[in-house]
Write a protein that holds these residues in place. Structure first.
Motif, mmCIF file in Angstrom:
data_model
loop_
_atom_site.group_PDB
_atom_site.id
_atom_site.type_symbol
_atom_site.label_atom_id
_atom_site.label_comp_id
_atom_site.label_asym_id
_atom_site.label_seq_id
_atom_site.Cartn_x
_atom_site.Cartn_y
_atom_site.Cartn_z
ATOM 1 N N LEU A 117 47.831 10.446 20.124
ATOM 2 C CA LEU A 117 48.916 9.579 20.582
ATOM 3 C C LEU A 117 49.968 9.325 19.509
ATOM 4 N N GLN A 118 49.528 8.936 18.334
ATOM 5 C CA GLN A 118 50.462 8.477 17.304
ATOM 6 C C GLN A 118 51.455 9.564 16.890
ATOM 7 N N GLU A 119 51.035 10.824 16.931
ATOM 8 C CA GLU A 119 51.924 11.913 16.525
ATOM 9 C C GLU A 119 53.103 12.100 17.464
ATOM 10 N N LYS A 120 53.011 11.505 18.657
ATOM 11 C CA LYS A 120 54.086 11.649 19.641
ATOM 12 C C LYS A 120 55.105 10.508 19.577
ATOM 13 N N ILE A 121 54.838 9.490 18.791
ATOM 14 C CA ILE A 121 55.746 8.339 18.701
ATOM 15 C C ILE A 121 56.944 8.675 17.821
ATOM 16 N N THR A 122 58.132 8.330 18.324
ATOM 17 C CA THR A 122 59.372 8.525 17.569
ATOM 18 C C THR A 122 60.179 7.226 17.611
ATOM 19 N N ALA A 123 61.326 7.239 16.972
ATOM 20 C CA ALA A 123 62.203 6.063 16.995
ATOM 21 C C ALA A 123 62.725 5.777 18.393
ATOM 22 N N ARG A 124 62.627 6.755 19.291
ATOM 23 C CA ARG A 124 63.131 6.573 20.658
ATOM 24 C C ARG A 124 62.045 6.125 21.634
ATOM 25 N N THR A 125 60.807 6.003 21.160
ATOM 26 C CA THR A 125 59.715 5.625 22.061
ATOM 27 C C THR A 125 59.864 4.175 22.515
ATOM 28 N N LYS A 126 59.949 3.996 23.817
ATOM 29 C CA LYS A 126 60.149 2.658 24.388
ATOM 30 C C LYS A 126 58.847 2.063 24.928
ATOM 31 N N ALA A 127 57.978 2.924 25.440
ATOM 32 C CA ALA A 127 56.750 2.423 26.061
ATOM 33 C C ALA A 127 55.702 3.527 26.088
ATOM 34 N N ILE A 128 54.458 3.116 26.322
ATOM 35 C CA ILE A 128 53.343 4.029 26.546
ATOM 36 C C ILE A 128 52.749 3.686 27.906
ATOM 37 N N ILE A 129 52.539 4.707 28.740
ATOM 38 C CA ILE A 129 51.904 4.485 30.042
ATOM 39 C C ILE A 129 50.599 5.277 30.092
ATOM 40 N N PRO A 130 49.486 4.681 29.679
ATOM 41 C CA PRO A 130 48.197 5.347 29.871
ATOM 42 C C PRO A 130 47.785 5.233 31.337
ATOM 43 N N VAL A 131 47.243 6.307 31.875
ATOM 44 C CA VAL A 131 46.771 6.312 33.260
ATOM 45 C C VAL A 131 45.261 6.127 33.260
ATOM 46 N N SER A 132 44.785 5.156 34.006
ATOM 47 C CA SER A 132 43.335 4.948 34.132
ATOM 48 C C SER A 132 42.836 5.824 35.278
ATOM 49 N N LEU A 133 42.567 7.070 34.954
ATOM 50 C CA LEU A 133 42.381 8.114 35.956
ATOM 51 C C LEU A 133 41.008 8.061 36.625
ATOM 52 N N TYR A 134 41.028 8.357 37.920
ATOM 53 C CA TYR A 134 39.814 8.470 38.734
ATOM 54 C C TYR A 134 39.002 7.185 38.792
ATOM 55 N N GLY A 135 39.584 6.076 38.299
ATOM 56 C CA GLY A 135 38.902 4.788 38.394
ATOM 57 C C GLY A 135 38.362 4.242 37.103
ATOM 58 N N GLN A 136 38.492 4.995 35.992
ATOM 59 C CA GLN A 136 37.992 4.550 34.683
ATOM 60 C C GLN A 136 39.166 4.262 33.750
ATOM 61 N N CYS A 137 39.148 3.101 33.123
ATOM 62 C CA CYS A 137 40.233 2.706 32.230
ATOM 63 C C CYS A 137 40.322 3.626 31.016
ATOM 64 N N ALA A 138 41.544 3.828 30.554
ATOM 65 C CA ALA A 138 41.781 4.560 29.316
ATOM 66 C C ALA A 138 41.308 3.720 28.124
ATOM 67 N N ASP A 139 41.426 4.264 26.924
ATOM 68 C CA ASP A 139 40.998 3.557 25.709
ATOM 69 C C ASP A 139 42.059 2.521 25.333
ATOM 70 N N MET A 140 42.077 1.416 26.065
ATOM 71 C CA MET A 140 43.192 0.481 25.985
ATOM 72 C C MET A 140 43.280 -0.234 24.635
ATOM 73 N N ASP A 141 42.164 -0.549 24.008
ATOM 74 C CA ASP A 141 42.229 -1.228 22.702
ATOM 75 C C ASP A 141 42.929 -0.357 21.665
ATOM 76 N N GLU A 142 42.534 0.901 21.608
ATOM 77 C CA GLU A 142 43.150 1.814 20.647
ATOM 78 C C GLU A 142 44.635 2.015 20.949
ATOM 79 N N ILE A 143 44.957 2.136 22.233
ATOM 80 C CA ILE A 143 46.357 2.320 22.634
ATOM 81 C C ILE A 143 47.184 1.089 22.294
ATOM 82 N N ASN A 144 46.657 -0.081 22.601
ATOM 83 C CA ASN A 144 47.380 -1.320 22.291
ATOM 84 C C ASN A 144 47.580 -1.494 20.788
ATOM 85 N N GLU A 145 46.570 -1.116 20.016
ATOM 86 C CA GLU A 145 46.671 -1.253 18.560
ATOM 87 C C GLU A 145 47.769 -0.350 18.002
#
Length: 368
Positions: A117-145
């Motif tokens: 994830l972090q390698e894709k962040i640039t000065a233009r990054t406004k938001a991150i949209i993780p998809v909780s696919l098939y009914g299971q949440c993404a790794d939200m703590d790591e993403i939020n951090e």
């Protein structure tokens, strides 16, 4: 044996009388837009998830759109998301002039791979949209951090995961904004289109409440350019009935999914299929029960010949869609997405799948 892919008919029959009463109440009141049932639904959704603010809206797609509008997404802004999901996730970014930036998926959960994830962040990054696919949440703590380091908002696309838990907290209440869908086939579905937005941020809630009614701050007073994103009262009335039985359905979906996983273990051990893996710190509502096979087309033809319906979610990654060809993305950058999109398929799943039906499906798969 007749096996529906999702048994909406049986679900309807179970709650038929209450649903008819709820619909009739709306028809007799003639409060078809913004009737009291909408506010009642929002209250129930807030109680269920623990979110401070809930806004019922017209669809899961509009929920995502309104979230990005509230964050003031502008042309040239980037939004990081998964390439392996329904097209709406990327579509809403493009509708506002933003650029979707994709991160390859985790090979086990099929959710966004936080290590990349972090390698894709640039000065233009406004938001991150993780998809909780098939009914299971993404790794939200790591993403939020990671998002917190760069002061980036996180929008959980929980269109498939309403009812799931992540470290004891409910999906939709795990980030800056949560968005879900009540499309009929979802774990909690209405009888048309519907969705909801969740947040604990007072200012964002107020702004999104305005945006979904044409940007009005008061009647005929338009503070923003908004949309017509209201949920109609009939859909809210139906959901008010169905949400009462939803916790029991979640438990039943989990029981059925675990029974699938245990029953299909011989095929997993012989490496003929891959079944879902749910991380120990979270639960899934199994919006789909999705397995992977090397020879998908032949496998689907075999199951269909035995009267077992299947579906493929999702055969074409986002970056391969014609509408996003302008991004000029090299598929080689996404090896996991490429493999999973070739191998994934879903088999019948609902809270109303009988043991006889499930046994037949399991035995058919093992007999191949």
């Amino acid at each position: 044996m007749q096996i529906p892919f999702i048994d909406l008919k049986q679900q309807y029959e179970q709650n038929k009388e209450e649903i008819h009463q709820a619909i009739t109440s709306v028809l007799e009141s003639t409060a078809f837009i913004m009737g009291p049932q909408v506010a009642q639904l929002e209250k129930s959704l807030a109680e269920y998830t623990g979110a401070k603010h809930v806004l019922a809206c017209s669809s899961g797609t509009d929920a995502l759109l309104l979230a990005l509008m509230a964050l003031d997404l502008k042309p040239g802004d980037e939004v990081i998301t998964s390439p392996f999901s329904f097209f709406a996730t990327a579509e809403v970014i493009c509708l506002l002039g933003g650029t979707p930036v994709f991160v390859d998926i985790d090979p086990v959960t099929y959710n966004l791979d936080t290590e990349r994830l972090q390698e894709k962040i640039t000065a233009r990054t406004k938001a991150i949209i993780p998809v909780s696919l098939y009914g299971q949440c993404a790794d939200m703590d790591e993403i939020n951090e990671i998002a917190g380091k760069y002061n980036i908002a996180v929008i959980e696309d929980a269109a498939q995961s309403f009812g799931a838990e992540y470290k004891g907290n409910k999906s939709c209440n795990l980030s800056t904004i949560g968005c879900t869908s009540f499309f009929p086939s979802k774990p909690l579905g209405c009888y048309g289109d519907g969705g909801a937005i969740f947040t604990n941020d007072d200012q964002l809630a107020q702004k999104m409440r305005s945006l979904l009614v044409h940007g009005q701050s008061a009647r005929y007073q338009h503070r923003y350019i908004g949309i017509n994103g209201r949920m109609d009262t009939l859909q809210a009335a139906i959901l008010n009935v169905k949400i009462k039985y939803f916790p029991d359905e979640v438990l039943e979906r989990d029981r059925i999914a675990k029974r699938y996983t245990e029953g299909l273990r011989p095929a997993v051990d012989s490496e003929r299929i891959v079944t879902p893996v749910i991380k120990s710190d979270r639960t899934s509502v199994y919006a789909q029960y999705s397995i992977r096979v090397k020879d998908r087309e032949a496998f689907i033809a075999y199951l269909n010949s035995k009267q077992i319906p299947t579906a493929v979610h999702y055969p074409v990654p986002m970056y391969r869609q014609e509408a996003l060809s302008c991004l000029q993305i090299d598929p080689k950058e996404y090896p996991v997405t490429e493999q999973v999109s070739r191998e994934i398929l879903s088999i019948p799943m609902s809270a109303f799948l009988t043991e006889d039906q499930q046994d037949y499906i399991i035995e058919t798969i093992l007999s191949r």
